[in-house]
Design an enzyme around this catalytic site. Sequence first.
Site, PDB file in Angstrom:
ATOM      1  N   ASP A 132       0.843  -1.203   0.000  1.00  0.00           N
ATOM      2  CA  ASP A 132       0.000   0.000   0.000  1.00  0.00           C
ATOM      3  C   ASP A 132       0.871   1.244   0.000  1.00  0.00           C
ATOM      4  O   ASP A 132       2.041   1.209   0.401  1.00  0.00           O
ATOM      5  CB  ASP A 132      -0.978   0.014   1.178  1.00  0.00           C
ATOM      6  CG  ASP A 132      -0.301   0.097   2.547  1.00  0.00           C
ATOM      7  OD1 ASP A 132       0.783  -0.502   2.724  1.00  0.00           O
ATOM      8  OD2 ASP A 132      -0.861   0.760   3.451  1.00  0.00           O
ATOM      9  N   GLU A 164      -0.095  -1.041   5.864  1.00  0.00           N
ATOM     10  CA  GLU A 164       0.966  -0.465   6.698  1.00  0.00           C
ATOM     11  C   GLU A 164       0.770   1.036   6.861  1.00  0.00           C
ATOM     12  O   GLU A 164       0.921   1.575   7.966  1.00  0.00           O
ATOM     13  CB  GLU A 164       2.336  -0.746   6.070  1.00  0.00           C
ATOM     14  CG  GLU A 164       3.506  -0.535   7.031  1.00  0.00           C
ATOM     15  CD  GLU A 164       3.975   0.908   7.134  1.00  0.00           C
ATOM     16  OE1 GLU A 164       4.678   1.235   8.102  1.00  0.00           O
ATOM     17  OE2 GLU A 164       3.639   1.735   6.254  1.00  0.00           O
TER      18      GLU A 164
END
Length: 454
Positions: free
Chosen positions: A87, A152
């Site tokens: 991400d 994250e």
Amino acid sequence: MPTIEEYINNQAEWFEQELCELLRIPSISTLPAHRGDMARAAAWIAERFRSLGFAAEVIETPGHPIAYAQSPPIPGAPTVLVYGHYDVQPVEPLDLWQSPPFEPTRRDGNLYARGATDDKGQLLTHLFSARAWIETQGALPVNLKYLIEGEEEIGSPSLDAFLSANAEKLACDCVVISDGGQFAPGLPAITYGLRGIVYFDLLLTGPDRDLHSGTFGGAVTNPANTLAKMLSALVDARGKVRVPGFYADVVRLTPRERDQFARLPFDEKQYLQQIGVSGTTGEKGYTILERRWARPTFDVNGLWGGYQGKGAKTVLPGQAGAKFSFRLVPNQDPAKIAAAVRAMLAGLCPPGITIELVEHHGSPGVLVPLGSPYVRAAARAIEHAFGRAPVYTREGGSIPVVGTFHEKLRADTLLIGWGQDDDNTHSPNEKFNLADFHRGIRASARLWQELGRR
Ligand code: BES
Ligand code: MN
Ligand code: MN
């Protein structure tokens, strides 16, 4: 059959093309509109491992999916868990990008795109190093497990439960993460400390609509004034946090550590130049490296309220808000700090204002031990690829899962970042230096050998 080194050299162009493909997927975890892109990125990664002959799967979570893969088991060999995140952070402000964030572009030895260094480029170094072993040697010298998550950048909310439920599947001798930086170009580092974080969203509501500031100003409490007051109460002009009890559990720097920081080749002038500022402020009695790596801090991350358009508008806004966070150092408890912040703000709230405080994510700071054979193996691998022994550093950023790996898997993490401080992470024009990308692949390939030989 080419050697591992030859294979890595021969495949350089293809590795870059693969990285570009992953970078074209706009996997922004915090924006609901990108759900489909998250799934596409996870599937892309799982597919790459499957094509290597690994057992690979996309695992759904309450949030974004995890790409998980495991190399064919070699009994008796050590097991390494590689962690990374696919991400990325949002890209605004878009107009400051010299090339579009999801159209990877090569310029002067760098690859520009959101996620180039954080973390797609870095995580792929550990995929391509495994490929180099399999394609040239037929097998790896270690057991590799890959846990590549998609949350994250929003604090890894699904990982705690996932690690608890899958501790056996994820069992390993050590964890490897490349999601940070070298100390300076060509001066690689092994990072042994990360800061933690607590992140808040604060909304202040006053009158039930915007009012004329002449007719009502002076009688009605202004939420924007209140917001400014509250935020400035949290910190003094030198950056000392004023939340009661904030420093109570802070582990102080040892004289030895301070001495080691001071020996690093840090050039303050160059640092200021790189970020375009004429000076810095920070806690009294601490150097810039100490302030960044080992002291807790407060920063406003976003601020709004009232008229934002061109010209002037005399308005007393009905609402104002801010996003802000504290970076924490080891031993500070995010939950305890959050409670103290909540209590302090409630105490500062004047009549006529209602306060809404949302906590986004929290994770503790971490220190990882430096004495292990794994650290020595990493140092040898890095020296082999970079031609220089690594220095030992801490970092100011946070990787929430590092503490969780220790707690749930009883495994320590090797933090070996290939990035640079000027990679523009979370900023416009994020880049990854292509030489660092290829050196990272070489270091990773050597790391499997060094760890396998233990
Ligand atoms: N890769 C960074 C963390 C990092 C930055 C490590 C610099 C070492 C040096 C990571 O992707 C990140 O940005 N983490 C967030 C975590 C937060 C959203 C919980 C951070 O630090 O803001
Ligand atoms: Mn990262
Ligand atoms: Mn990041």
